[in-house]
Write a protein that holds these residues in place. Structure first.
Motif, PDB file in Angstrom:
ATOM      1  N   ALA A 155     -21.939   2.181 -66.613  1.00 30.73           N
ATOM      2  CA  ALA A 155     -21.251   3.219 -65.832  1.00 30.73           C
ATOM      3  C   ALA A 155     -21.349   2.906 -64.345  1.00 30.73           C
ATOM      4  O   ALA A 155     -20.363   3.025 -63.611  1.00 30.73           O
ATOM      5  N   LYS A 156     -22.524   2.492 -63.890  1.00 34.35           N
ATOM      6  CA  LYS A 156     -22.726   2.152 -62.474  1.00 34.35           C
ATOM      7  C   LYS A 156     -21.849   0.961 -62.084  1.00 34.35           C
ATOM      8  O   LYS A 156     -21.231   0.961 -61.017  1.00 34.35           O
ATOM      9  N   ALA A 157     -21.786  -0.029 -62.945  1.00 33.92           N
ATOM     10  CA  ALA A 157     -20.946  -1.202 -62.678  1.00 33.92           C
ATOM     11  C   ALA A 157     -19.473  -0.817 -62.609  1.00 33.92           C
ATOM     12  O   ALA A 157     -18.737  -1.299 -61.747  1.00 33.92           O
ATOM     13  N   ASP A 158     -19.040   0.059 -63.509  1.00 34.00           N
ATOM     14  CA  ASP A 158     -17.648   0.522 -63.496  1.00 34.00           C
ATOM     15  C   ASP A 158     -17.337   1.293 -62.217  1.00 34.00           C
ATOM     16  O   ASP A 158     -16.264   1.134 -61.626  1.00 34.00           O
ATOM     17  N   GLN A 159     -18.263   2.132 -61.800  1.00 32.35           N
ATOM     18  CA  GLN A 159     -18.062   2.898 -60.562  1.00 32.35           C
ATOM     19  C   GLN A 159     -17.992   1.958 -59.359  1.00 32.35           C
ATOM     20  O   GLN A 159     -17.159   2.142 -58.467  1.00 32.35           O
ATOM     21  N   ALA A 160     -18.862   0.965 -59.328  1.00 36.08           N
ATOM     22  CA  ALA A 160     -18.851  -0.001 -58.227  1.00 36.08           C
ATOM     23  C   ALA A 160     -17.528  -0.764 -58.201  1.00 36.08           C
ATOM     24  O   ALA A 160     -16.966  -1.010 -57.124  1.00 36.08           O
ATOM     25  N   GLN A 161     -17.007  -1.128 -59.377  1.00 33.35           N
ATOM     26  CA  GLN A 161     -15.730  -1.843 -59.439  1.00 33.35           C
ATOM     27  C   GLN A 161     -14.585  -0.960 -58.969  1.00 33.35           C
ATOM     28  O   GLN A 161     -13.703  -1.414 -58.241  1.00 33.35           O
ATOM     29  N   LYS A 162     -14.593   0.312 -59.359  1.00 40.46           N
ATOM     30  CA  LYS A 162     -13.556   1.242 -58.896  1.00 40.46           C
ATOM     31  C   LYS A 162     -13.626   1.384 -57.377  1.00 40.46           C
ATOM     32  O   LYS A 162     -12.599   1.406 -56.695  1.00 40.46           O
ATOM     33  N   ALA A 163     -14.845   1.493 -56.851  1.00 36.33           N
ATOM     34  CA  ALA A 163     -15.021   1.601 -55.399  1.00 36.33           C
ATOM     35  C   ALA A 163     -14.488   0.348 -54.704  1.00 36.33           C
ATOM     36  O   ALA A 163     -13.808   0.445 -53.679  1.00 36.33           O
ATOM     37  N   ALA A 164     -14.784  -0.817 -55.257  1.00 37.43           N
ATOM     38  CA  ALA A 164     -14.305  -2.075 -54.673  1.00 37.43           C
ATOM     39  C   ALA A 164     -12.779  -2.144 -54.696  1.00 37.43           C
ATOM     40  O   ALA A 164     -12.156  -2.571 -53.707  1.00 37.43           O
ATOM     41  N   ASP A 165     -12.178  -1.733 -55.792  1.00 33.61           N
ATOM     42  CA  ASP A 165     -10.719  -1.750 -55.902  1.00 33.61           C
ATOM     43  C   ASP A 165     -10.072  -0.795 -54.893  1.00 33.61           C
ATOM     44  O   ASP A 165      -9.092  -1.144 -54.234  1.00 33.61           O
ATOM     45  N   LEU A 166     -10.626   0.403 -54.777  1.00 32.85           N
ATOM     46  CA  LEU A 166     -10.105   1.379 -53.818  1.00 32.85           C
ATOM     47  C   LEU A 166     -10.288   0.877 -52.383  1.00 32.85           C
ATOM     48  O   LEU A 166      -9.398   1.033 -51.540  1.00 32.85           O
ATOM     49  N   ASN A 167     -11.431   0.272 -52.110  1.00 31.32           N
ATOM     50  CA  ASN A 167     -11.695  -0.283 -50.788  1.00 31.32           C
ATOM     51  C   ASN A 167     -10.681  -1.376 -50.451  1.00 31.32           C
ATOM     52  O   ASN A 167     -10.148  -1.428 -49.343  1.00 31.32           O
ATOM     53  N   SER A 168     -10.409  -2.231 -51.417  1.00 30.15           N
ATOM     54  CA  SER A 168      -9.444  -3.311 -51.214  1.00 30.15           C
ATOM     55  C   SER A 168      -8.057  -2.758 -50.893  1.00 30.15           C
ATOM     56  O   SER A 168      -7.376  -3.252 -49.988  1.00 30.15           O
ATOM     57  N   SER A 169      -7.650  -1.740 -51.612  1.00 30.34           N
ATOM     58  CA  SER A 169      -6.357  -1.100 -51.325  1.00 30.34           C
ATOM     59  C   SER A 169      -6.359  -0.478 -49.935  1.00 30.34           C
ATOM     60  O   SER A 169      -5.371  -0.566 -49.197  1.00 30.34           O
ATOM     61  N   ALA A 170      -7.471   0.125 -49.566  1.00 33.64           N
ATOM     62  CA  ALA A 170      -7.572   0.764 -48.254  1.00 33.64           C
ATOM     63  C   ALA A 170      -7.443  -0.255 -47.125  1.00 33.64           C
ATOM     64  O   ALA A 170      -6.818   0.027 -46.098  1.00 33.64           O
ATOM     65  N   VAL A 171      -8.009  -1.448 -47.317  1.00 32.67           N
ATOM     66  CA  VAL A 171      -7.912  -2.493 -46.292  1.00 32.67           C
ATOM     67  C   VAL A 171      -6.445  -2.830 -46.024  1.00 32.67           C
ATOM     68  O   VAL A 171      -6.043  -3.009 -44.865  1.00 32.67           O
ATOM     69  N   ASN A 172      -5.640  -2.889 -47.082  1.00 27.19           N
ATOM     70  CA  ASN A 172      -4.207  -3.145 -46.893  1.00 27.19           C
ATOM     71  C   ASN A 172      -3.559  -2.059 -46.044  1.00 27.19           C
ATOM     72  O   ASN A 172      -2.732  -2.347 -45.180  1.00 27.19           O
ATOM     73  N   TYR A 173      -3.943  -0.811 -46.274  1.00 28.09           N
ATOM     74  CA  TYR A 173      -3.386   0.289 -45.480  1.00 28.09           C
ATOM     75  C   TYR A 173      -3.888   0.250 -44.029  1.00 28.09           C
ATOM     76  O   TYR A 173      -3.150   0.599 -43.108  1.00 28.09           O
ATOM     77  N   ALA A 178     -13.253   5.964 -52.857  1.00 26.16           N
ATOM     78  CA  ALA A 178     -14.175   4.871 -53.191  1.00 26.16           C
ATOM     79  C   ALA A 178     -15.616   5.336 -53.095  1.00 26.16           C
ATOM     80  O   ALA A 178     -16.448   5.040 -53.964  1.00 26.16           O
ATOM     81  N   LEU A 179     -15.918   6.099 -52.055  1.00 28.88           N
ATOM     82  CA  LEU A 179     -17.292   6.572 -51.863  1.00 28.88           C
ATOM     83  C   LEU A 179     -17.647   7.694 -52.826  1.00 28.88           C
ATOM     84  O   LEU A 179     -18.820   7.917 -53.103  1.00 28.88           O
ATOM     85  N   THR A 180     -16.642   8.373 -53.364  1.00 30.08           N
ATOM     86  CA  THR A 180     -16.896   9.339 -54.431  1.00 30.08           C
ATOM     87  C   THR A 180     -17.321   8.596 -55.694  1.00 30.08           C
ATOM     88  O   THR A 180     -18.196   9.046 -56.423  1.00 30.08           O
ATOM     89  N   GLU A 181     -16.707   7.449 -55.923  1.00 29.77           N
ATOM     90  CA  GLU A 181     -17.085   6.620 -57.074  1.00 29.77           C
ATOM     91  C   GLU A 181     -18.479   6.030 -56.896  1.00 29.77           C
ATOM     92  O   GLU A 181     -19.277   6.014 -57.821  1.00 29.77           O
ATOM     93  N   ASP A 182     -18.748   5.490 -55.709  1.00 30.53           N
ATOM     94  CA  ASP A 182     -20.033   4.841 -55.452  1.00 30.53           C
ATOM     95  C   ASP A 182     -20.412   5.050 -53.988  1.00 30.53           C
ATOM     96  O   ASP A 182     -19.931   4.341 -53.105  1.00 30.53           O
ATOM     97  N   MET A 183     -21.272   6.021 -53.754  1.00 26.70           N
ATOM     98  CA  MET A 183     -21.676   6.387 -52.396  1.00 26.70           C
ATOM     99  C   MET A 183     -22.394   5.249 -51.678  1.00 26.70           C
ATOM    100  O   MET A 183     -22.469   5.221 -50.457  1.00 26.70           O
ATOM    101  N   THR A 184     -22.916   4.287 -52.427  1.00 22.00           N
ATOM    102  CA  THR A 184     -23.668   3.194 -51.808  1.00 22.00           C
ATOM    103  C   THR A 184     -22.825   1.940 -51.608  1.00 22.00           C
ATOM    104  O   THR A 184     -23.362   0.879 -51.301  1.00 22.00           O
ATOM    105  N   TYR A 185     -21.513   2.048 -51.754  1.00 20.90           N
ATOM    106  CA  TYR A 185     -20.650   0.873 -51.569  1.00 20.90           C
ATOM    107  C   TYR A 185     -20.425   0.645 -50.076  1.00 20.90           C
ATOM    108  O   TYR A 185     -19.568   1.261 -49.436  1.00 20.90           O
ATOM    109  N   ALA A 186     -21.226  -0.232 -49.507  1.00 21.11           N
ATOM    110  CA  ALA A 186     -21.283  -0.441 -48.058  1.00 21.11           C
ATOM    111  C   ALA A 186     -19.956  -0.841 -47.415  1.00 21.11           C
ATOM    112  O   ALA A 186     -19.635  -0.332 -46.335  1.00 21.11           O
TER     113      ALA A 186
END
Length: 196
Positions: free
Chosen positions: A37-55, A71-79
């Motif tokens: 579950a933690k790995a899935d949340q981290a991956q969702k956060a990474a994907d959302l972060n990547s999309s945000a960089v494009n914006y 992204a931070l709702t998925e994983d608050m520790t995703y730096a």
């Protein structure tokens, strides 16, 4: 009359039981281990972060902010999401909030150069050149090869009137390694001003 109370209780129990059976959730989620579950949340956060960089690159800061918060709702520790959210706030001139996000990212990233450099930019933007200098110095110590850090550190030296050997070295690095023409021209100009 003796049988009335047990019949009422029995009827109530049947109603509750049938009602509970009727409330059965048909969308039952399968069990997932906490690690998965933690790995899935981290991956969702990474994907959302990547999309945000494009914006962010498109200067659509509102959409980028929304995605980074998700992204931070998925994983608050995703730096990286904290760092990029700080960048959004920096561009919106919300410096206090930007600084908070950069500081959080720096802690999570074990004092990596990027959030420290970004903190320097925040403090420089509000005219606190000494505090900016301290963050640029930390960023430079973390990654002395990063040309953006080198350029920001050099600019901060100039703004503080620090004409020293370190500034000369930083300017030389910009001239030799930076591929941004405006920074190379600026560094050459500053070298001419301070002399050898």
């Amino acid at each position: 009359m003796k049988h009335t109370i047990p019949i009422i209780i029995l009827t109530a129990l049947i109603t509750v039981f049938v009602g509970c059976v009727g409330l059965h959730d048909t969308d039952v989620k399968t069990y997932q281990s906490p690690v998965k579950a933690k790995a899935d949340q981290a991956q969702k956060a990474a994907d959302l972060n990547s999309s945000a960089v494009n914006y962010i690159e498109q200067n659509n800061l509102n959409r980028a902010e929304q995605l980074l918060k998700e992204a931070l709702t998925e994983d608050m520790t995703y730096a990286p999401a904290h760092n990029n959210l700080g960048l959004v706030y920096y561009r919106l001139h919300q410096y206090y909030t930007a600084a908070w996000e950069f500081e959080y990212a720096a802690k999570l990233m074990d004092n990596a150069a990027e959030p420290l450099n970004n903190l320097g930019m925040v403090y420089e933007a509000v005219g606190q050149y000494k505090k900016a200098h301290d963050y640029y110095k930390q960023a430079y110590q973390a990654d002395s090869e990063n040309v953006q850090v080198i350029a920001n550190f050099a600019r901060n030296h100039v703004r503080q009137g620090l004409r020293n050997d370190q500034l000369r070295d930083l300017l030389e690095e910009i001239v030799l390694r930076d591929d941004r023409n405006e920074w190379v021209a600026w560094a050459r100009e500053q070298r001419a001003v301070i002399g050898k």
